[in-house]
Motif scaffolding. Sequence first.
Motif, PDB file in Angstrom:
ATOM      1  N   ASN A 201       0.866  -1.181   0.000  1.00 39.32           N
ATOM      2  CA  ASN A 201       0.000   0.000   0.000  1.00 39.32           C
ATOM      3  C   ASN A 201       0.903   1.232   0.000  1.00 39.32           C
ATOM      4  N   GLY A 237      -5.843  -5.146  -1.564  1.00 38.53           N
ATOM      5  CA  GLY A 237      -6.458  -4.754  -0.293  1.00 38.53           C
ATOM      6  C   GLY A 237      -7.177  -5.915   0.359  1.00 38.53           C
ATOM      7  N   LEU A 239      -5.861  -9.622   1.536  1.00 39.14           N
ATOM      8  CA  LEU A 239      -4.649 -10.447   1.631  1.00 39.14           C
ATOM      9  C   LEU A 239      -4.803 -11.736   0.826  1.00 39.14           C
ATOM     10  N   TYR A 255       3.605  -5.738   3.949  1.00 40.45           N
ATOM     11  CA  TYR A 255       2.885  -4.808   4.813  1.00 40.45           C
ATOM     12  C   TYR A 255       3.823  -4.517   5.987  1.00 40.45           C
TER      13      TYR A 255
HETATM   14  P1  AHG Z   1      -9.439  -7.621   7.314  1.00 39.08           P
HETATM   15  O1  AHG Z   1     -10.446  -7.125   6.322  1.00 39.08           O
HETATM   16  O2  AHG Z   1      -9.635  -9.058   7.705  1.00 39.08           O
HETATM   17  O3  AHG Z   1      -9.329  -6.714   8.514  1.00 39.08           O
HETATM   18  O4  AHG Z   1      -8.028  -7.646   6.595  1.00 39.08           O
HETATM   19  C1  AHG Z   1      -7.658  -6.573   5.805  1.00 39.08           C
HETATM   20  C2  AHG Z   1      -6.172  -6.623   5.637  1.00 39.08           C
HETATM   21  C3  AHG Z   1      -5.721  -7.490   4.462  1.00 39.08           C
HETATM   22  O5  AHG Z   1      -6.739  -8.235   3.866  1.00 39.08           O
HETATM   23  C4  AHG Z   1      -5.176  -6.507   3.464  1.00 39.08           C
HETATM   24  O6  AHG Z   1      -4.002  -6.986   2.865  1.00 39.08           O
HETATM   25  C5  AHG Z   1      -4.900  -5.269   4.298  1.00 39.08           C
HETATM   26  O7  AHG Z   1      -5.764  -5.309   5.405  1.00 39.08           O
HETATM   27  C6  AHG Z   1      -5.155  -4.027   3.528  1.00 39.08           C
HETATM   28  O8  AHG Z   1      -4.732  -2.980   4.358  1.00 39.08           O
HETATM   29  P2  AHG Z   1      -4.905  -1.459   3.851  1.00 39.08           P
HETATM   30  O9  AHG Z   1      -6.381  -1.223   3.790  1.00 39.08           O
HETATM   31  O10 AHG Z   1      -4.200  -0.657   4.928  1.00 39.08           O
HETATM   32  O11 AHG Z   1      -4.230  -1.365   2.512  1.00 39.08           O
END
Ligand code: AHG
Length: 328
Positions: A201, A237, A239, A255
């Motif tokens: 990101n 966004g 994982l 990350y």
């Molecule tokens: P979750 O929706 O289970 O909380 O996980 C979100 C995680 C992961 O899926 C993704 O790689 C990351 O958050 C994205 O983070 P940003 O929105 O900060 O880019």
Amino acid sequence: MASSLDAHLESQCGNDPLKRQVGTTIRNLATAAVKLRNKITAGGEGLGQAKGGTNAGGDVQKELDVVADKIFMEAAEASPLAFFGSEEQDDAVLLKPDAGLAMAIDPLDGSSNIETDVTIGTIFSILPVEEEHRADPSKVFRQKGSRQLGAGFFVYGPQLLLVMSMGNGTHVFIFSPGFGGFVELNASIAIADKANEFAINASNYRHWDQPIRSYIDDLLAGSEGPRERDFNMRWVGSLVADCYRILLRGGIFLYPGDGRKNYAKGRLRLVYEANPVAFCVENAGGRATDGTTPILDIEPEGLHDRTPLVFGSGREVERVARYIADPS
Ligand code: AHG
Ligand code: MN
Ligand code: MN
Ligand code: MN
């Protein structure tokens, strides 16, 4: 006819009683995933709506987060599990006190993508339960990821996929309505050793430590920089979506920890995101670290502990460690 998930689990579990319990648990999760996927595709307004609360990690809880947690908790209650630990519940839940397994789960991964119809998923990690854990349940989800007996994730995208490992390779199954179940799509997937794509990101650039900035700068410099070749970038966004793409065509995901107070150790959770992803990636011949230390060797401080996460093509993950070790 490609082998079904049932046939694969039979071959992986053999007559080992604990492995057979892992297989039963994965079968139940697969049934639950089809149920959740049907809810997602049936739409219905509100699945992406915030419920008004936040979970233990401080994430806004969406309607589908809570619906998914309920669906997978029901599957867990029908499985040989002593403990259930979820992103969406503050504490681990005691199920069958004498059962030999525990499961940690991210019921809905990629919640920020729900209302935009972008691929989302579910991530699970299955661990053994020892007597010391029954005496002190707080220890059960402080086991290192190397102790996992099974782990994987479901991908709710154009295809409904299951990516899983029981420590003997990483296998991909696709839900086939005609077959009425999951059939093998890729037996023993192998991550390409060379990465042509990176996932990060980039809006967090100002929060990263210098070695990560230098590493990304060199990728962005492409053929005009020290890497002497161009790279592509992808950031979903979710994982699960980034991980499946990297398993399929190589790449690297980062990350990193960043200076913001609640993301000092990064955003991703060690027990139910990094550990299961690392288990699948390493069983596919890739690497997963916190930048320098293998994820599977890190002892979690608790169920919702966070960790910086770097995973993907082995050579590229090792290169990141060199940037951190020698920032000059
Ligand atoms: P979750 O929706 O289970 O909380 O996980 C979100 C995680 C992961 O899926 C993704 O790689 C990351 O958050 C994205 O983070 P940003 O929105 O900060 O880019
Ligand atoms: Mn969340
Ligand atoms: Mn997640
Ligand atoms: Mn989640």
